[in-house]
Design a protein around this motif. Structure first.
Motif, PDB file in Angstrom:
ATOM      1  N   SER A   1      -1.239   1.510 -13.572  1.00 51.17           N
ATOM      2  CA  SER A   1      -1.401   2.533 -12.542  1.00 51.17           C
ATOM      3  C   SER A   1      -2.581   2.127 -11.672  1.00 51.17           C
ATOM      4  CB  SER A   1      -1.659   3.903 -13.181  1.00 51.17           C
ATOM      5  OG  SER A   1      -1.869   4.892 -12.194  1.00 51.17           O
ATOM      6  N   TYR A   2      -2.413   2.217 -10.365  1.00 46.84           N
ATOM      7  CA  TYR A   2      -3.555   2.000  -9.471  1.00 46.84           C
ATOM      8  C   TYR A   2      -3.380   2.833  -8.212  1.00 46.84           C
ATOM      9  CZ  TYR A   2      -0.575  -1.708  -7.355  1.00 46.84           C
ATOM     10  OH  TYR A   2       0.433  -2.435  -6.765  1.00 46.84           O
ATOM     11  N   GLY A   3      -4.486   3.018  -7.516  1.00 44.58           N
ATOM     12  CA  GLY A   3      -4.586   4.049  -6.504  1.00 44.58           C
ATOM     13  C   GLY A   3      -3.822   3.802  -5.217  1.00 44.58           C
ATOM     14  N   THR A   4      -3.467   4.907  -4.598  1.00 48.16           N
ATOM     15  CA  THR A   4      -2.889   4.938  -3.256  1.00 48.16           C
ATOM     16  C   THR A   4      -3.634   6.013  -2.468  1.00 48.16           C
ATOM     17  OG1 THR A   4      -1.248   6.620  -3.830  1.00 48.16           O
ATOM     18  CG2 THR A   4      -0.616   4.324  -4.185  1.00 48.16           C
ATOM     19  N   ALA A   5      -3.176   6.315  -1.293  1.00 51.51           N
ATOM     20  CA  ALA A   5      -3.668   7.446  -0.495  1.00 51.51           C
ATOM     21  C   ALA A   5      -2.444   8.155   0.069  1.00 51.51           C
ATOM     22  CB  ALA A   5      -4.583   6.958   0.625  1.00 51.51           C
TER      23      ALA A   5
ATOM     24  N   LYS B   1       3.669  -9.687  -2.306  1.00 47.52           N
ATOM     25  CA  LYS B   1       2.207  -9.726  -2.481  1.00 47.52           C
ATOM     26  C   LYS B   1       1.650  -8.384  -2.973  1.00 47.52           C
ATOM     27  CE  LYS B   1       2.359 -13.895  -0.775  1.00 47.52           C
ATOM     28  NZ  LYS B   1       2.341 -15.073  -1.662  1.00 47.52           N
ATOM     29  N   GLU B   2       2.389  -7.716  -3.818  1.00 49.28           N
ATOM     30  CA  GLU B   2       1.941  -6.436  -4.365  1.00 49.28           C
ATOM     31  C   GLU B   2       1.022  -6.673  -5.565  1.00 49.28           C
ATOM     32  OE1 GLU B   2       5.673  -3.497  -4.009  1.00 49.28           O
ATOM     33  OE2 GLU B   2       6.126  -5.427  -4.942  1.00 49.28           O
ATOM     34  N   PRO B   3      -0.104  -6.004  -5.610  1.00 51.75           N
ATOM     35  CA  PRO B   3      -0.989  -6.167  -6.771  1.00 51.75           C
ATOM     36  C   PRO B   3      -0.270  -5.845  -8.075  1.00 51.75           C
ATOM     37  CG  PRO B   3      -2.104  -4.962  -5.022  1.00 51.75           C
ATOM     38  CD  PRO B   3      -0.670  -5.089  -4.611  1.00 51.75           C
ATOM     39  N   PHE B   4      -0.420  -6.722  -9.062  1.00 52.78           N
ATOM     40  CA  PHE B   4       0.120  -6.550 -10.414  1.00 52.78           C
ATOM     41  C   PHE B   4       1.650  -6.479 -10.439  1.00 52.78           C
ATOM     42  CE2 PHE B   4      -4.089  -4.412 -10.398  1.00 52.78           C
ATOM     43  CZ  PHE B   4      -4.770  -5.374 -11.151  1.00 52.78           C
ATOM     44  N   ALA B   5       2.293  -7.155  -9.494  1.00 50.55           N
ATOM     45  CA  ALA B   5       3.753  -7.231  -9.529  1.00 50.55           C
ATOM     46  C   ALA B   5       4.180  -8.199 -10.635  1.00 50.55           C
ATOM     47  CB  ALA B   5       4.288  -7.699  -8.182  1.00 50.55           C
ATOM     48  N   GLY B   6       5.424  -8.031 -11.097  1.00 48.46           N
ATOM     49  CA  GLY B   6       5.960  -8.935 -12.105  1.00 48.46           C
ATOM     50  C   GLY B   6       5.376  -8.701 -13.487  1.00 48.46           C
ATOM     51  N   ARG B   7       5.409  -9.730 -14.300  1.00 43.75           N
ATOM     52  CA  ARG B   7       4.947  -9.608 -15.695  1.00 43.75           C
ATOM     53  C   ARG B   7       3.423  -9.531 -15.722  1.00 43.75           C
ATOM     54  NH1 ARG B   7       7.755 -12.443 -20.832  1.00 43.75           N
ATOM     55  NH2 ARG B   7       6.585 -11.351 -22.447  1.00 43.75           N
ATOM     56  N   VAL B   8       2.914  -8.456 -16.293  1.00 41.63           N
ATOM     57  CA  VAL B   8       1.467  -8.235 -16.234  1.00 41.63           C
ATOM     58  C   VAL B   8       1.005  -7.427 -17.438  1.00 41.63           C
ATOM     59  CG1 VAL B   8       1.709  -6.132 -14.838  1.00 41.63           C
ATOM     60  CG2 VAL B   8      -0.422  -7.436 -14.749  1.00 41.63           C
TER      61      VAL B   8
ATOM     62  N   GLY C   1      -6.836   1.498 -17.093  1.00 42.54           N
ATOM     63  CA  GLY C   1      -8.101   1.705 -16.407  1.00 42.54           C
ATOM     64  C   GLY C   1      -8.799   0.416 -16.037  1.00 42.54           C
ATOM     65  N   GLY C   2      -8.275  -0.707 -16.455  1.00 40.12           N
ATOM     66  CA  GLY C   2      -8.875  -1.998 -16.128  1.00 40.12           C
ATOM     67  C   GLY C   2      -8.567  -2.420 -14.707  1.00 40.12           C
TER      68      GLY C   2
ATOM     69  N   HIS D   1      -6.857   1.295 -29.225  1.00 41.07           N
ATOM     70  CA  HIS D   1      -6.003   1.837 -28.173  1.00 41.07           C
ATOM     71  C   HIS D   1      -5.938   0.840 -27.032  1.00 41.07           C
ATOM     72  CE1 HIS D   1      -9.525   2.935 -25.694  1.00 41.07           C
ATOM     73  NE2 HIS D   1     -10.076   3.390 -26.812  1.00 41.07           N
ATOM     74  N   THR D   2      -5.330   1.221 -25.928  1.00 45.26           N
ATOM     75  CA  THR D   2      -5.084   0.277 -24.831  1.00 45.26           C
ATOM     76  C   THR D   2      -6.014   0.479 -23.644  1.00 45.26           C
ATOM     77  OG1 THR D   2      -3.439   1.722 -23.833  1.00 45.26           O
ATOM     78  CG2 THR D   2      -2.652   0.147 -25.483  1.00 45.26           C
ATOM     79  N   GLY D   3      -6.991   1.362 -23.770  1.00 48.13           N
ATOM     80  CA  GLY D   3      -7.906   1.632 -22.675  1.00 48.13           C
ATOM     81  C   GLY D   3      -8.932   0.535 -22.483  1.00 48.13           C
ATOM     82  N   VAL D   4      -9.489   0.499 -21.279  1.00 47.79           N
ATOM     83  CA  VAL D   4     -10.456  -0.536 -20.947  1.00 47.79           C
ATOM     84  C   VAL D   4     -11.722  -0.416 -21.791  1.00 47.79           C
ATOM     85  CG1 VAL D   4     -11.604   0.769 -19.105  1.00 47.79           C
ATOM     86  CG2 VAL D   4     -11.478  -1.742 -18.961  1.00 47.79           C
TER      87      VAL D   4
END
Length: 644
Positions: free
Chosen positions: A480-484, A218-225, A230-231, A288-291
């Motif tokens: 890429s997405y955030g952690t702490a 159940k990890e966000p954006f796991a697998g083919r994505v 930045g989106g 480009h690939t940015g949001v």
């Protein structure tokens, strides 16, 4: 036919007996027939930063260590272009990693002066030139008695190269690339510090390769994505299904626009112009690939077409310009840049798909791929600087950049090692996932591991696994997405069954969990812990699985490691170790602790229970502050009667 000679070698120990019988231990020369029986020590396979810190930590605790490196340079990626240290929170990781950082700063301060541009650009020691990174590693080893470094020593991941006795490794066989001969190394403890997990796999440790599907953890954006950089959402084509793909590799280039340092980018022998042609339309349109691309209007597109017709560059929000379109540059000292893959581009220095076989392939295959990656990279830069299909303004901007002439002087000013972002992920006693690095609630910590051996912090960060596909907003898997700041448990580097092996680099985790652990600061800290754990295992005649993590943590705290991150308490604080102890016991979980605040009776009793000592109400009259009480109870736990 090449003649290969087999010689037996071993590593010295520290006065502790081997775990199962006495082991040959003297580091015997290649031409020596002597193989004395003695106490066993530690053999580290892989001169990566994780391997180097393992060796230093173990040697500082009295072990004799042999460090085996396949190339003729130690240091891994920080010695090969990764000079802009990847860390989310400076101060989240300490110990030997922080010592390395401080030594980098000291180098620039002593050589150039405290107020010099070099000291400014070294960012407190977190940014450095590749040659300086290697130099600092060499210095740290040279100043630590008990370490023997053997370069050009190759371990091939074949079970025949590992001799086992029951659940323990007895010896390993190494190929000397200089002499063409084999040697056998015997020790009490072995450490796999390779980026690939070659030794652990040969020893029979199970491993993972590829991406898990979302359904597994159940990890966000796991697998083919597919998602914009930045989106916040997955875009068309995302299935979240698992596969055998690994994230792409590249070279971390050292580039400069200083005419005195700049070497022209050479055209590679096997130049493939067709590989780079898609860049032409990207440059002309600004795509480009940015949001930001989501909000590009029809009017802006029309205006850019008019600009291109006049020979002018387009104007697109977020668009990387010039050489920055090809690489993401970060300034390091002496007018140089650490140039990584550009995450806002469809085509950059990453080479997806072709690297998928790397984790389990032979070194012959890996060397061929490394050459292919090198020629692809040089070809991309040469195309950008010279191909007339590209606008003149773009070529001119790219021509301002070249290779730094005083780096990698024995390798054509090009990095010696490819950036292996993901090899085998070994299956250890704990399997780290994205959930271990993300806060359980907004503003809170990620899950606290009471057997933590380091704190760390970086985003969940994966590079692309596939090349450009028509109609997709980005490359598959680039995210890429955030952690702490999180804690890393001892179990990620401990195999379930092999009793004298630790794996601080090819650690146990999912594709996304590994993608945050794989940063060099964390690897250095895990190596530090592996070295201490190795010494404890030998000292107490235990398999690595039975090392007392409380004792391991105590040793690490004495050596200024950070096991749980606090915003205001640093390793030099007199109450640092005590606060770390109680936090790992679950007493404190906030990001900050008011040490000068008056403490209550209930909190005092909680501290006493955590430390296993009897609470005394009279303490409140002599140690009314939290700092005083933590100091007193921690002291009693360690057999010291501390008074204010």
């Amino acid at each position: 036919m090449e003649r290969r000679t087999f010689i037996k070698q071993t590593a010295l120990g520290t006065g502790a007996m081997a775990l199962s019988g006495s082991l040959a231990a003297a580091a015997v020369g290649l031409d020596s027939k002597r193989s004395p029986e003695a106490d066993a020590g530690l053999v580290v396979v892989g001169g990566t930063p994780g391997g180097i810190m393992t060796a230093i930590a173990a040697a500082r605790m009295g072990m004799k260590v042999t460090l085996l490196e396949r190339t003729d340079h130690i240091g891994g990626l920080p010695a090969n272009g990764l000079g802009a240290t990847d860390i989310g929170t400076r101060g989240a990781t300490g110990g030997l990693f922080l010592e390395f950082v401080n030594r980098v700063k000291k180098h620039y301060t002593e050589q150039y002066g405290a107020d010099s541009p070099q000291v400014r650009d070294c960012e407190g020691g977190y940014h450095f030139e590749p040659s300086v990174g290697e130099q600092v590693f060499e210095q740290m080893i040279a100043e630590t008695p008990g370490i023997t470094v053997r370069k050009m020593q190759q371990f091939d991941s074949d079970p025949e190269n590992v001799k086992k006795e029951g659940s323990r490794i007895r010896s390993i066989r190494i190929y000397d690339r200089s002499s063409g001969r084999f040697s056998e190394y015997t020790a009490a403890i072995f450490v796999d510090a390779t980026y690939e997990g070659d030794l652990a796999a040969a020893a029979g440790v199970p491993f993972e390769v590829g991406r898990e599907s979302f359904e597994v953890y159940k990890e966000p954006f796991a697998g083919r994505v597919y998602k914009y950089w930045g989106g916040k959402e997955a875009e068309a084509g995302s299935t979240l299904q698992g596969d055998n793909a690994i994230q792409s590799f590249n070279y971390r280039l050292c580039l400069t626009d200083d005419p005195k340092l700049r070497m022209p980018v050479p055209k590679p022998e096997h130049y493939r112009r067709d590989e780079y042609l898609s860049l032409v339309e990207d440059v002309k349109t600004g795509r480009h690939t940015g949001v930001q691309m989501k909000s590009l209007t029809a009017a802006q597109i029309k205006e850019n077409k008019a600009r291109v017709a006049k020979g002018l560059p387009p104007k697109v929000p977020g668009m990387p310009e010039g050489m920055q379109r090809l690489v993401n540059k970060v300034r390091i000292p002496n007018n140089k840049n650490d140039a990584n893959n550009q995450h806002m581009a469809f085509i950059s220095t990453d080479l997806p798909e072709e690297n998928w076989p790397w984790p389990t392939s032979s070194w012959d295959w890996r060397d061929r791929f490394a050459q292919r990656q090198k020629e692809y990279t040089l070809g991309l830069l040469w195309f950008a600087q010279h191909d007339e299909a590209l606008p003149e303004w773009f070529r001119k901007a790219c021509l301002e950049w070249g290779l730094a002439r005083d780096e990698y002087t024995d390798n054509g000013n090009f990095p010696r090692q490819v950036y292996v972002r993901e090899g085998r992920r070994m299956r250890g006693r704990y399997f780290f996932t994205a959930g271990d690095a993300r806060p359980e609630q907004p503003g809170k910590r990620p899950p606290l591991h009471k057997d933590s051996i380091t704190a760390s912090h970086y985003a969940i960060d994966s590079h692309a696994v596939r090349k450009r596909e028509e109609g997709r907003v980005h490359l598959d898997g680039f995210l890429s997405y955030g952690t702490a700041p999180y804690t890393v448990p001892y179990g990620v580097m401990v195999p379930r069954e092999v009793g004298n092996l630790l794996m601080p680099v090819p650690v146990s985790g999912s594709h996304l969990g590994f993608s945050t652990l794989r940063m060099e600061p964390c690897w250095m800290a895990l190596g530090h812990a592996a070295g201490v754990a190795s010494a404890l295992a030998v000292r107490h005649k235990q398999p690595v699985q039975e090392v007392d993590t409380a004792v391991l943590q105590e040793q690490l705290l004495r050596q200024k490691a950070i096991l749980i991150y606090f915003k205001q308490i640093k390793p030099d604080d007199p109450d640092y170790a005590a606060l770390q102890f109680f936090a790992l016991k679950g007493v404190y979980s906030a990001w900050s602790v008011a040490m000068d605040e008056k403490i209550t009776q209930d909190e005092t009793e909680t501290l006493a229970r955590a430390a296993g000592v009897d609470a005394d109400p009279a303490w409140l009259r002599t140690s009314p502050t939290r700092a005083g009480m933590i100091r007193r109870i921690y002291g009693l736990k360690n057999g010291k009667n501390i008074t204010d």
